[in-house]
Enzyme design. Structure first.
Site, PDB file in Angstrom:
ATOM      1  CE1 TYR A 135      -9.709 -11.530   7.825  1.00  0.00           C
ATOM      2  CE2 TYR A 135     -10.318 -13.483   9.086  1.00  0.00           C
ATOM      3  CZ  TYR A 135      -9.470 -12.839   8.208  1.00  0.00           C
ATOM      4  OH  TYR A 135      -8.374 -13.506   7.693  1.00  0.00           O
ATOM      5  CB  ALA A 136     -16.793 -14.334  10.033  1.00  0.00           C
ATOM      6  CB  ALA A 137     -19.568 -11.008   6.911  1.00  0.00           C
ATOM      7  CB  ILE A 178      -0.638 -18.599   8.877  1.00  0.00           C
ATOM      8  CG1 ILE A 178      -1.688 -19.496   8.192  1.00  0.00           C
ATOM      9  CG2 ILE A 178       0.709 -18.683   8.153  1.00  0.00           C
ATOM     10  CD1 ILE A 178      -1.408 -20.977   8.185  1.00  0.00           C
ATOM     11  CB  VAL A 191      -7.503  -4.294  -3.105  1.00  0.00           C
ATOM     12  CG1 VAL A 191      -6.218  -4.941  -3.559  1.00  0.00           C
ATOM     13  CG2 VAL A 191      -7.765  -4.553  -1.630  1.00  0.00           C
ATOM     14  CB  THR A 211      -0.946   0.031   1.227  1.00  0.00           C
ATOM     15  OG1 THR A 211      -0.156  -0.063   2.410  1.00  0.00           O
ATOM     16  CG2 THR A 211      -1.941  -1.113   1.190  1.00  0.00           C
TER      17      THR A 211
END
Ligand SMILES: NC(=O)c1ccc[n+]([C@@H]2O[C@H](COP(=O)([O-])OP(=O)(O)OC[C@H]3O[C@@H](n4cnc5c(N)ncnc54)[C@H](OP(=O)(O)O)[C@@H]3O)[C@@H](O)[C@H]2O)c1
Length: 243
Positions: A150-152, A183, A59, A36
């Site tokens: 985030y999950a959506a 991770i 993005v 960015t």
């Protein structure tokens, strides 16, 4: 080098994206890696050397996508492999979640796919070859308190993947998602020690994964040999969640 396929990896400045860029270089692709900031793009360029170049890209911003895409095509040619790796979290319980925390996550994690794929699919169609691989997360399936946004967004990545795969499969383009578990990256370094300990108790292989272990799956999905896999989400979570 002139015959190498160009691969675009968003968010290649660190973490999983940096490992994906390295793995694709090793596999012989010419890699456009994005960050960015100008400094981040320059660092990517230095790391890739003659195997690719670094570009500035947000993005979540239409103009930035347009400009970065034009610069990449001018310098490295049309990418036939697109890795939508850039992603962010803005965790909060729903009752406290500010509109900008929702919007940033959705505009980056899902809006980014729309902006990039829409721009990049046409040259893939002409070439009758393309690989689109997007990073989801185990959280899309498991859910996680404090991560409704985030999950959506990651659930949407998987649904987008299944639908686009059906639109463009006949043109030799595959569209898949990779869903990592926990991770070792800056994103997970923010998890408090006690929570990390509790998380590991549920991971069958008993450790966090490495960015390289995610990258090797992306590298496979980008390959010619993965041409009959499309619309899929491949889980890389050490047995934390068996889909
Ligand atoms: N780490 C995990 O355990 C884990 C688990 C499941 C899924 N994932 C997913 O895997 C992907 C990579 O995760 P990570 O842990 O490697 O992340 P990270 O270390 O936080 O790196 C994020 C990358 O995305 C870039 N980025 C952030 N906002 C952007 C924007 N608006 N436009 C373009 N690029 C942007 C960052 O660029 P700058 O350096 O310039 O900020 C950076 O390169 C994400 O989609 C994430 O959701 C990660």
């Amino acid at each position: 080098m002139s015959e190498a396929i160009t691969a675009l990896v968003t968010g290649a400045s660190r973490g999983i994206g940096a490992a994906i860029a390295d793995a694709l270089v090793e596999a012989g692709y010419r890699v456009a890696g994005t960050a960015t900031s100008e400094a981040g793009a320059a660092a990517i360029g230095s790391r890739l050397g003659s195997a690719g170049a670094g570009f500035v890209l947000d993005v979540a911003d239409d103009v930035s996508v347009e400009q970065a895409h034009a610069a990449i095509v001018a310098q490295l040619g049309d990418p036939l492999v697109l890795v939508n790796n850039a992603g962010v979290t803005r965790d909060n319980l729903l009752l406290r979640m500010k509109p900008e925390e929702w919007d940033t996550v959705v505009q980056t994690n899902v809006g980014g796919l729309y902006r990039l794929c829409r721009r990049m699919v046409r040259p893939m169609m002409k070439a009758r070859f393309g690989r689109i691989i997007s990073l989801s997360s185990v959280i899309a399936r498991m859910g996680n308190a404090g991560q409704t946004n985030y999950a959506a967004s990651k659930g949407a990545v998987e649904a987008f993947t299944r639908s686009l795969a059906q639109e463009i499969g006949s043109r030799g383009i595959t569209v898949n998602a990779v869903a990592p578990g926990f991770i070792e990256t800056e994103m997970t370094a923010a998890i408090p020690e006690a929570q990390r300990h509790a998380l590991l108790a549920n991971v069958a292989v008993g450790r966090l994964g490495s960015a390289a272990e995610v990258a090797s799956v992306v590298r496979f999905l980008a390959s010619e040999g993965a041409g009959y896999i499309t619309g899929e989400t491949i889980h890389v979570n050490g047995g934390l969640y068996c889909a």
